[in-house]
Design a protein around this motif. Sequence first.
Motif, mmCIF file in Angstrom:
data_model
loop_
_atom_site.group_PDB
_atom_site.id
_atom_site.type_symbol
_atom_site.label_atom_id
_atom_site.label_comp_id
_atom_site.label_asym_id
_atom_site.label_seq_id
_atom_site.Cartn_x
_atom_site.Cartn_y
_atom_site.Cartn_z
ATOM 1 N N ALA A 197 -41.582 -1.430 34.673
ATOM 2 C CA ALA A 197 -42.866 -0.753 34.892
ATOM 3 C C ALA A 197 -43.750 -0.820 33.654
ATOM 4 O O ALA A 197 -44.970 -0.785 33.753
ATOM 5 N N GLU A 198 -43.156 -0.853 32.474
ATOM 6 C CA GLU A 198 -43.895 -1.058 31.225
ATOM 7 C C GLU A 198 -43.382 -2.354 30.604
ATOM 8 O O GLU A 198 -42.522 -2.359 29.732
ATOM 9 N N ALA A 199 -43.944 -3.477 31.088
ATOM 10 C CA ALA A 199 -43.379 -4.782 30.741
ATOM 11 C C ALA A 199 -43.507 -5.117 29.258
ATOM 12 O O ALA A 199 -42.714 -5.899 28.732
ATOM 13 N N GLU A 200 -44.499 -4.543 28.571
ATOM 14 C CA GLU A 200 -44.722 -4.903 27.177
ATOM 15 C C GLU A 200 -43.820 -4.146 26.207
ATOM 16 O O GLU A 200 -43.752 -4.489 25.039
ATOM 17 N N ASP A 201 -43.167 -3.084 26.664
ATOM 18 C CA ASP A 201 -42.349 -2.261 25.776
ATOM 19 C C ASP A 201 -40.878 -2.475 26.110
ATOM 20 O O ASP A 201 -40.437 -2.182 27.219
ATOM 21 N N PRO A 202 -40.095 -2.996 25.151
ATOM 22 C CA PRO A 202 -38.680 -3.253 25.435
ATOM 23 C C PRO A 202 -37.827 -1.995 25.487
ATOM 24 O O PRO A 202 -36.667 -2.046 25.882
ATOM 25 N N LEU A 203 -38.385 -0.850 25.080
ATOM 26 C CA LEU A 203 -37.626 0.395 25.101
ATOM 27 C C LEU A 203 -37.974 1.204 26.341
ATOM 28 O O LEU A 203 -39.110 1.194 26.812
ATOM 29 N N VAL A 204 -36.983 1.933 26.831
ATOM 30 C CA VAL A 204 -37.209 2.809 27.982
ATOM 31 C C VAL A 204 -37.967 4.048 27.513
ATOM 32 O O VAL A 204 -37.559 4.714 26.561
ATOM 33 N N SER A 205 -39.073 4.357 28.181
ATOM 34 C CA SER A 205 -39.880 5.511 27.801
ATOM 35 C C SER A 205 -39.246 6.789 28.350
ATOM 36 O O SER A 205 -38.398 6.741 29.255
ATOM 37 N N PRO A 206 -39.661 7.963 27.842
ATOM 38 C CA PRO A 206 -39.123 9.218 28.384
ATOM 39 C C PRO A 206 -39.352 9.370 29.884
ATOM 40 O O PRO A 206 -38.494 9.864 30.601
ATOM 41 N N ARG A 207 -40.517 8.936 30.370
ATOM 42 C CA ARG A 207 -40.791 9.053 31.808
ATOM 43 C C ARG A 207 -39.884 8.128 32.623
ATOM 44 O O ARG A 207 -39.402 8.489 33.685
ATOM 45 N N ALA A 216 -36.960 7.115 31.712
ATOM 46 C CA ALA A 216 -35.624 7.714 31.658
ATOM 47 C C ALA A 216 -35.523 8.905 32.610
ATOM 48 O O ALA A 216 -34.477 9.123 33.240
ATOM 49 N N ALA A 217 -36.622 9.669 32.726
ATOM 50 C CA ALA A 217 -36.609 10.811 33.635
ATOM 51 C C ALA A 217 -36.440 10.360 35.082
ATOM 52 O O ALA A 217 -35.713 10.984 35.861
ATOM 53 N N VAL A 218 -37.099 9.261 35.452
ATOM 54 C CA VAL A 218 -36.965 8.741 36.814
ATOM 55 C C VAL A 218 -35.538 8.260 37.052
ATOM 56 O O VAL A 218 -34.940 8.538 38.102
ATOM 57 N N MET A 219 -34.974 7.540 36.071
ATOM 58 C CA MET A 219 -33.587 7.063 36.210
ATOM 59 C C MET A 219 -32.621 8.233 36.360
ATOM 60 O O MET A 219 -31.742 8.244 37.232
ATOM 61 N N LEU A 233 -36.889 17.231 41.361
ATOM 62 C CA LEU A 233 -36.631 16.957 39.946
ATOM 63 C C LEU A 233 -37.803 16.262 39.270
ATOM 64 O O LEU A 233 -38.010 16.416 38.061
ATOM 65 N N LEU A 234 -38.575 15.495 40.044
ATOM 66 C CA LEU A 234 -39.690 14.758 39.438
ATOM 67 C C LEU A 234 -40.976 15.582 39.376
ATOM 68 O O LEU A 234 -41.923 15.185 38.705
ATOM 69 N N ALA A 235 -41.012 16.719 40.080
ATOM 70 C CA ALA A 235 -42.240 17.519 40.132
ATOM 71 C C ALA A 235 -42.800 17.851 38.744
ATOM 72 O O ALA A 235 -44.012 17.735 38.520
ATOM 73 N N PRO A 236 -41.967 18.245 37.759
ATOM 74 C CA PRO A 236 -42.526 18.576 36.440
ATOM 75 C C PRO A 236 -43.077 17.370 35.687
ATOM 76 O O PRO A 236 -43.800 17.533 34.706
ATOM 77 N N HIS A 237 -42.736 16.139 36.115
ATOM 78 C CA HIS A 237 -43.162 14.939 35.394
ATOM 79 C C HIS A 237 -44.400 14.297 35.998
ATOM 80 O O HIS A 237 -44.884 13.286 35.487
#
Length: 644
Positions: free
Chosen positions: A83-93, A95-98, A163-167
């Motif tokens: 979803a964020e192809a330019e960033d090789p690291l997993v973002s907090p969001r 990670a929250a979805v995972m 679980l995703l409502a707060p995000h």
Amino acid sequence: MSLTGNRMELREEDIVKHYPAAFALLEGFDHAPRIAAGGAAPVAERSSGIGTRRRFRSTTPGLAGRSVARPEGVRLLERIESAEAEDPLVSPRQAAVMGALRRALAVALAMGEQVSEATGLDGLKRANLEGALPADRKADFGALLTAEALVVLHVCANTLAYLLAPHLGEVTVEPGEVEEILTDNAPLALHGMLWELDQDIAALGTDEARLVAVVAGFAEKVMEKVAARAATAPRLEAFTSAAWRVEADDLTLQGFTPATKARGSVLSMAFKKPHEVVGNHIAKYQAMKLAKMLMAYDFERRLNPFAELGGFIFTFMGDGAPGTGKTTLIQMMAGLLNDYCQAAGYPFRYQNFGIDNIDSYQGKSGQNAKAFIQNVLDPGVIGFGTIDDIDQIAGKRGDRQSSAGQQEVTAVFMEAFAGANTVVRGNCTFGMFSNYPENVDDALRQRAGARFLVDGPQTREDYIDILALLLGKKHDIPLGAHELFAAQEIKRAVAASFEGHGRPKEAGLLAVWEQVEDRLGRLDTIAKLGAYLKAIQQADPRFTGRAIKNITDAVKVRAMDFELPDAWMEEPERFLFKDYDTKAAMIAELRQPITVEMVVQEINRYADSEFRYADKSDEVAIEAMVRDFGRQDEAKRRYLEGKG
């Protein structure tokens, strides 16, 4: 699993043991779509030099060497990372979805296991594997597999949305119709759901904000589709007969009802005190009573004693001329509920459905209306929903001047307020307000269980009070010979207002009343009252059985013609924090007997409003026809002049 009354607990250890299986589903599986069309969508390309393999290796036995290169494979973890192809690291969001997906799958699998044990499906599964399933159990086996699949699908989607409502942010995404709903068995059901989620993320989750919106929106769509299937499916009692509690997530699963975070609204409106509502005595009194009724709601039982004993107002219509105080009445009731909830520590949610919720996009207006209804109905909050200027928002059926969006809203409100699936718990109320109620669809208007005539100041004292109130205190003008706000003393004013309905006020209804009274004498028996109702129906065919129900509900409200003491609201332990049965007994002691006068007054109050609406509606229609005839005459005159 533990049991308390009709509340079941899903133990944390029973959920966590399914983490490996949930992770395996997210890492990868193969699925060929059976209902939905389309193939696997491509993973977004990354910049040159950035690897496309996962940044961590599975430790799940048997999956470490699994190939994920096959194009038909569903690899949700990799899809989320892209979803964020330019960033090789997993973002907090991301990670929250995972994390939310893994947790939702584990909760769903644990629930499926509990339902399977409770129904005996686990034994039938073993017999089937051994080839020993009796022929006479095959149909039952299939029904139980379908039931388990529906439960697992709904619980997974429900938990995921919760679980995703707060995000969720400001970005909204509308996924398409969910198609790959498979109910052969639970594993296949999850494969189909996750395959379609993968498709939606690939098509719509172009950044992490949209990713969260897509997954949450998809979960809502799945719940809606599965709940519709479950409405006619058998063998679901093991799941629907209890509320299931997941303590670690503060989550309660109650049948096929969406579980939303019990968060209240942050209100910025200017609240009004009761004495600041001048006139409108009955409307003000009923609004004050209703605010306290709502506070009797029992969060443990998820039921209000007033809803069970009778007299609870689930929907009401407030009508009156412009400037008579409808907005002030809303501000007063919302303010009372806000203060009561703050004292008790209850979440309070206020929401208004306005004209800006009508959308030109087909189906969006109906979705907005459904979201509004669900937010207010949330059994985890005290809810107050208002629909201001409902005559502009909800269209009359068959009216060619109403937009498609207005027609959608009408259908949603009619189903929500008195549909086959309407459940009145007593935690919320809906108020419809209008300056022109005659323009509201008849069937929708009749779904308002109570009528609040908002007629503003009426007496000399009312006008003195409102002038003094609006002028404020920054002046030196003497008050004069007047006791300020004495006329707004609620009990005295309400008693006079109710007595005023001992006879009808509208000319059409008054004629019916006098005819029946001349023939039968004083209306003091059920038979005579029934004859009066029939005479009203003969004068106005729109006066149907629903009208009688609304009148009897209003009579039951009058039987509860008492205000819960202010001390019960200010000191919650005296009433609000007591158990359901104790609260019900305390309320029952205050109930008053139903009298003939009550019934007559409520018949006249309701029928007066219907005759008032009909007269206005007819007058508007007549005026429109007069204008049309005038246009036709003018057109003919100009036409003939042109020919000559």
